[in-house]
Scaffold this motif. Structure first.
Motif, PDB file in Angstrom:
ATOM      1  N   GLY A   6      25.034  76.794  42.032  1.00 53.43           N
ATOM      2  CA  GLY A   6      26.316  76.712  41.338  1.00 53.43           C
ATOM      3  C   GLY A   6      27.057  75.414  41.619  1.00 53.43           C
ATOM      4  O   GLY A   6      27.397  74.670  40.688  1.00 53.43           O
ATOM      5  N   PRO A   7      27.310  75.093  42.894  1.00 52.59           N
ATOM      6  CA  PRO A   7      27.978  73.830  43.196  1.00 52.59           C
ATOM      7  C   PRO A   7      27.200  72.601  42.737  1.00 52.59           C
ATOM      8  O   PRO A   7      27.803  71.622  42.275  1.00 52.59           O
ATOM      9  CB  PRO A   7      28.099  73.866  44.725  1.00 52.59           C
ATOM     10  N   LEU A   8      25.866  72.634  42.843  1.00 53.65           N
ATOM     11  CA  LEU A   8      25.075  71.455  42.476  1.00 53.65           C
ATOM     12  C   LEU A   8      25.050  71.238  40.964  1.00 53.65           C
ATOM     13  O   LEU A   8      25.306  70.127  40.482  1.00 53.65           O
ATOM     14  CB  LEU A   8      23.655  71.585  43.030  1.00 53.65           C
ATOM     15  N   TYR A   9      24.763  72.287  40.216  1.00 54.08           N
ATOM     16  CA  TYR A   9      24.795  72.151  38.751  1.00 54.08           C
ATOM     17  C   TYR A   9      26.219  71.911  38.265  1.00 54.08           C
ATOM     18  O   TYR A   9      26.441  71.172  37.300  1.00 54.08           O
ATOM     19  CB  TYR A   9      24.190  73.377  38.075  1.00 54.08           C
ATOM     20  N   GLY A  10      27.175  72.569  38.909  1.00 58.69           N
ATOM     21  CA  GLY A  10      28.568  72.345  38.541  1.00 58.69           C
ATOM     22  C   GLY A  10      28.975  70.901  38.750  1.00 58.69           C
ATOM     23  O   GLY A  10      29.636  70.295  37.894  1.00 58.69           O
ATOM     24  N   ALA A  30      23.109  64.079  44.410  1.00 61.17           N
ATOM     25  CA  ALA A  30      22.385  63.584  45.583  1.00 61.17           C
ATOM     26  C   ALA A  30      23.308  63.458  46.783  1.00 61.17           C
ATOM     27  O   ALA A  30      22.950  63.817  47.912  1.00 61.17           O
ATOM     28  CB  ALA A  30      21.741  62.236  45.263  1.00 61.17           C
ATOM     29  N   GLN A  31      24.524  62.967  46.524  1.00 62.78           N
ATOM     30  CA  GLN A  31      25.490  62.807  47.615  1.00 62.78           C
ATOM     31  C   GLN A  31      25.946  64.164  48.148  1.00 62.78           C
ATOM     32  O   GLN A  31      26.025  64.373  49.363  1.00 62.78           O
ATOM     33  CB  GLN A  31      26.695  62.013  47.123  1.00 62.78           C
ATOM     34  N   LEU A  32      26.210  65.098  47.244  1.00 63.13           N
ATOM     35  CA  LEU A  32      26.672  66.424  47.658  1.00 63.13           C
ATOM     36  C   LEU A  32      25.607  67.144  48.472  1.00 63.13           C
ATOM     37  O   LEU A  32      25.898  67.753  49.506  1.00 63.13           O
ATOM     38  CB  LEU A  32      27.039  67.253  46.423  1.00 63.13           C
ATOM     39  N   GLY A  33      24.358  67.075  48.013  1.00 62.51           N
ATOM     40  CA  GLY A  33      23.281  67.797  48.686  1.00 62.51           C
ATOM     41  C   GLY A  33      22.625  67.035  49.819  1.00 62.51           C
ATOM     42  O   GLY A  33      21.833  67.592  50.577  1.00 62.51           O
ATOM     43  N   GLY A  44      26.206  61.452  37.323  1.00 61.20           N
ATOM     44  CA  GLY A  44      26.236  62.859  37.710  1.00 61.20           C
ATOM     45  C   GLY A  44      25.123  63.208  38.689  1.00 61.20           C
ATOM     46  O   GLY A  44      25.347  63.913  39.671  1.00 61.20           O
ATOM     47  N   VAL A  45      23.940  62.675  38.425  1.00 59.91           N
ATOM     48  CA  VAL A  45      22.806  62.909  39.332  1.00 59.91           C
ATOM     49  C   VAL A  45      23.068  62.280  40.697  1.00 59.91           C
ATOM     50  O   VAL A  45      22.755  62.872  41.743  1.00 59.91           O
ATOM     51  CB  VAL A  45      21.500  62.371  38.712  1.00 59.91           C
ATOM     52  N   ALA A  46      23.667  61.097  40.706  1.00 64.33           N
ATOM     53  CA  ALA A  46      24.005  60.444  41.979  1.00 64.33           C
ATOM     54  C   ALA A  46      24.993  61.285  42.773  1.00 64.33           C
ATOM     55  O   ALA A  46      24.907  61.373  44.009  1.00 64.33           O
ATOM     56  CB  ALA A  46      24.567  59.055  41.713  1.00 64.33           C
ATOM     57  N   ALA A  47      25.931  61.937  42.079  1.00 57.17           N
ATOM     58  CA  ALA A  47      26.903  62.800  42.761  1.00 57.17           C
ATOM     59  C   ALA A  47      26.210  64.030  43.355  1.00 57.17           C
ATOM     60  O   ALA A  47      26.565  64.483  44.445  1.00 57.17           O
ATOM     61  CB  ALA A  47      27.990  63.229  41.777  1.00 57.17           C
ATOM     62  N   MET A  52      15.950  69.525  43.153  1.00 58.87           N
ATOM     63  CA  MET A  52      16.197  69.264  41.739  1.00 58.87           C
ATOM     64  C   MET A  52      16.196  67.769  41.415  1.00 58.87           C
ATOM     65  O   MET A  52      15.894  67.382  40.288  1.00 58.87           O
ATOM     66  CB  MET A  52      17.524  69.900  41.305  1.00 58.87           C
ATOM     67  N   LEU A  53      16.463  66.932  42.416  1.00 55.75           N
ATOM     68  CA  LEU A  53      16.451  65.481  42.179  1.00 55.75           C
ATOM     69  C   LEU A  53      15.069  64.986  41.758  1.00 55.75           C
ATOM     70  O   LEU A  53      14.968  63.991  41.029  1.00 55.75           O
ATOM     71  CB  LEU A  53      16.886  64.727  43.438  1.00 55.75           C
TER      72      LEU A  53
END
Length: 204
Positions: free
Chosen positions: A80-84, A117-120, A112-115, A129-130
């Motif tokens: 949820g947080p990652l896709y969100g 990567a940073q979050l996870g 969005g993908v970079a964000a 998922m990356l």
């Protein structure tokens, strides 16, 4: 140029793909996760479809931001947080424009993908998922279908990897030999984008 209707079509196609593949996603998640990836995403994207039908945002960025907020509020676990984050950040990058170009979408999705990567805290090769999103976005410069195919190949390439992030990382070498469910659902997201683009071209 792509308007809000195109982005609503993308999210609807994603919801349909998740509904179709939910059991397979859960099956992939069973040996290396909590066996709930499919059911979680099905709940989330069903809610996204409902939210977009009731609110109908008028700008592409607003469509994705609403979708992202809905996923965060309805999906448990990490997905949820990652896709969100992926959709909210992409939507934020698109701003309030009524229409966006393919190049603008590609750049926004990359951020969005970079964000994510940073979050996870993940990197390519960590079996996340990356591993589908990064090659998929890189191939967007060729075509939407090429992006979908690159993401699918990226998901398949997670099978021999050892997980270094997420629940699967606790298994160590036992995570080898299993396809990552997050990479698989990310490939569905980009496959739905290609489907939406092809439908839009066919309607012209």
């Amino acid at each position: 140029m792509r308007d809000a209707e195109f982005f609503r079509s993308w999210m609807a196609a994603t919801a349909a793909a998740v509904e179709r593949e939910a059991d397979r996603l859960t099956e992939l998640d069973s040996p290396i996760g909590d066996a709930d990836h499919g059911s979680n995403l099905l709940r989330g994207f069903t809610a996204v479809r409902g939210a977009l039908e009731s609110e109908a945002p008028a700008a592409p960025g607003a469509v994705l931001q609403l979708a992202g907020r809905t996923l965060i509020s309805t999906v448990g676990g990490a997905s949820g947080p990652l896709y969100g984050m992926l959709l909210r950040r992409t939507g934020k990058e698109l701003g309030e424009a009524a229409e966006v170009s393919d190049a603008e979408l590609r750049e926004a999705l990359g951020r969005g993908v970079a964000a994510v990567a940073q979050l996870g805290g993940a990197a390519p090769g960590d079996k996340t998922m990356l591993d589908a999103l990064l090659p998929g976005v890189a191939a967007l410069g060729t075509s939407y279908r090429a992006a979908a195919q690159a993401a699918e190949s990226g998901a398949l390439a997670t099978v021999p990897m050892q997980a270094r992030k997420g629940r699967a990382s606790y298994l160590g070498e036992r995570s080898i030999g299993h396809q990552d469910p997050g990479a698989t659902s990310s490939a569905l997201l980009l496959g739905a984008l290609a489907d939406a683009a092809e439908r839009a071209e066919g309607a012209r």
